[in-house]
Design a protein around this motif. Structure first.
Motif, short mmCIF file in Angstrom:
data_model
loop_
_atom_site.label_atom_id
_atom_site.label_comp_id
_atom_site.label_asym_id
_atom_site.label_seq_id
_atom_site.Cartn_x
_atom_site.Cartn_y
_atom_site.Cartn_z
N SER A 110 0.81 -1.22 0.00
CA SER A 110 0.00 0.00 0.00
C SER A 110 0.85 1.27 0.00
CB SER A 110 -0.94 0.01 1.21
OG SER A 110 -0.18 0.01 2.42
N SER A 111 2.10 1.15 0.45
CA SER A 111 2.96 2.34 0.50
C SER A 111 3.29 2.86 -0.90
CB SER A 111 4.25 2.03 1.25
OG SER A 111 5.02 1.03 0.55
N ALA A 112 3.12 2.02 -1.91
CA ALA A 112 3.39 2.44 -3.29
C ALA A 112 2.18 3.11 -3.93
CB ALA A 112 3.80 1.24 -4.13
N LEU A 113 1.07 3.13 -3.20
CA LEU A 113 -0.18 3.64 -3.76
C LEU A 113 -0.50 5.03 -3.24
CD1 LEU A 113 -2.35 0.40 -3.44
CD2 LEU A 113 -0.92 1.13 -5.36
N PRO A 114 -1.24 5.81 -4.03
CA PRO A 114 -1.66 7.13 -3.55
C PRO A 114 -2.72 6.99 -2.46
CG PRO A 114 -2.70 6.63 -5.64
CD PRO A 114 -1.72 5.52 -5.39
N ASP A 115 -3.02 8.08 -1.78
CA ASP A 115 -4.13 8.06 -0.82
C ASP A 115 -5.41 7.68 -1.54
OD1 ASP A 115 -2.52 8.91 1.28
OD2 ASP A 115 -2.88 11.04 0.85
N PHE A 116 -6.28 6.93 -0.86
CA PHE A 116 -7.56 6.58 -1.47
C PHE A 116 -8.36 7.86 -1.61
CE2 PHE A 116 -11.94 4.79 -1.31
CZ PHE A 116 -11.85 4.05 -2.48
#
Length: 368
Positions: A5-11
């Motif tokens: 999840s650290s590679a993903l933008p904020d939801f």
């Protein structure tokens, strides 16, 4: 172990909670025009098909039943102008496919995925899940001779802008990609909702020349048939690519439930309910467009789809707050890319009563 999840933008929708709270405080309640979730009834024939197959104790087929595959192929021929025998595959809605497609097709770290400059956030999420680099571009010339490009997303009609790409543009993208061995994937979830023009599928013979090699189209029944709660989508196109998707999805257990498969057949073989739903959305669109224009908004593109792409030529979050103070919740353009920071997306997916309430509130002077 590092968290993926650290590679993903904020939801993005989590960021809208303060505005949602503000809008919900309106004395007459919130008018939620943000996410775009359908509110109208599921067509009776679809409900009946689901109910009739509810006693389904066995495992369903990942590939879909023969009847469902035939229904998808028939719909592609009728609605998309597709000839030949494209590969088809049901999916658990379209979002999961968009998010996992780069990974399922073998995109890896060091590869590049091209997405539109303003687009559905999950295109970027899918590339990041695969560890790939993202390039936002609406011009293949701007992409240049980058041999790392493995996949190109196009989206027509666009979410959020409602822009429709002409057949000539689609053909240029397909030709460019084929010369370089790049896969083209077109998100066409709003294909049935053209207002000022008739959208063209990337699978149309006038685009592909009847050859589906290297081309996929993603479709959904969420909007055209009010089946967002069913999670019913499908992909069609290059048989070799579809076979690869099927091979991986069988291992991963990405299976559409049997009752939903039956419901999809009912939805794909009836266009009357689609026409009825279009009429509802057309009336709501007219009401909202008129009210927004009178309130000083400029409407950009929006010739198709379920949204009005509106601007007051100010930061999108300022517009979101202005609307929230009137009990109207809209989606900020920033969700869809840096180039969209001065627009908001207004959905037509609210009841007639709530749309009328929004129009009344938009008639209030925008002095705050």
């Amino acid at each position: 172990m590092s968290a993926l999840s650290s590679a993903l933008p904020d939801f993005p929708w989590d960021l809208l909670e303060p505005a949602k709270t503000l809008a919900a405080a309106h004395p007459d309640g919130i008018v939620d025009l943000s996410v775009g979730t359908p509110v109208d009834p599921v067509p009776p024939a679809v409900q009946e098909a689901l109910s009739a197959t509810s006693d389904s104790p066995g495992y369903p087929l990942t590939a879909g039943t023969p009847a469902l595959r035939a229904a998808i192929a028939g719909w592609l021929a009728r609605a998309c102008g597709t000839t030949g025998e494209p590969g088809v595959l049901p999916t658990i809605g379209s979002k999961e496919l968009v998010a996992w497609l780069p990974t399922l097709l073998g995109v890896r770290p060091g590869d590049v995925v091209v997405i539109p400059s303003v687009c559905y956030p999950t295109y970027e999420v899918g590339a990041r899940l695969a560890g790939a680099e993202v390039i936002r571009s609406d011009s293949l010339t701007a992409v240049g001779p980058d041999r790392r490009v493995k996949l190109i997303w196009i989206n027509s009609p666009s979410n959020p802008t409602g822009r429709v790409l002409p057949a000539a543009h689609l053909r240029k993208v397909v030709d460019w990609a084929r010369e370089r061995g790049v896969t083209v994937v077109s998100d066409e979830c709003y294909l049935s909702l053209g207002w000022e023009t008739t959208p063209v599928s990337v699978l149309a013979d006038e685009v592909t020349g009847g050859d589906h090699t290297g081309v996929l189209a993603v479709h959904s029944l969420s909007k055209r048939s009010n089946l967002a709660g069913y999670r019913a989508g499908f992909v069609g196109g290059d048989p070799a690519l579809v076979a690869e998707l099927l091979a991986v999805r069988k291992h991963a257990g990405m299976i559409v439930p049997a009752p939903v498969q039956a419901a999809m057949i009912a939805a794909l073989t009836d266009e009357t309910h689609v026409a009825d739903q279009r009429a509802r959305y057309a009336a709501r669109r007219d009401t909202l467009r008129t009210a927004l224009t009178k309130a000083g908004f400029e409407i950009s593109h929006s010739e198709a789809g379920l949204y009005l792409w509106a601007t007051r030529d100010e930061d999108c979050w300022a517009t979101v707050d202005r609307l929230a103070r009137r009990g109207i919740l809209a989606a900020p353009g920033a969700f869809y890319g840096p180039a969209a920071a001065r627009h908001v997306r207004i959905a037509m997916t609210a009841t007639d009563e709530r749309v009328a309430a929004a129009a009344d509130r938009l008639a209030e002077p925008f002095t705050d």
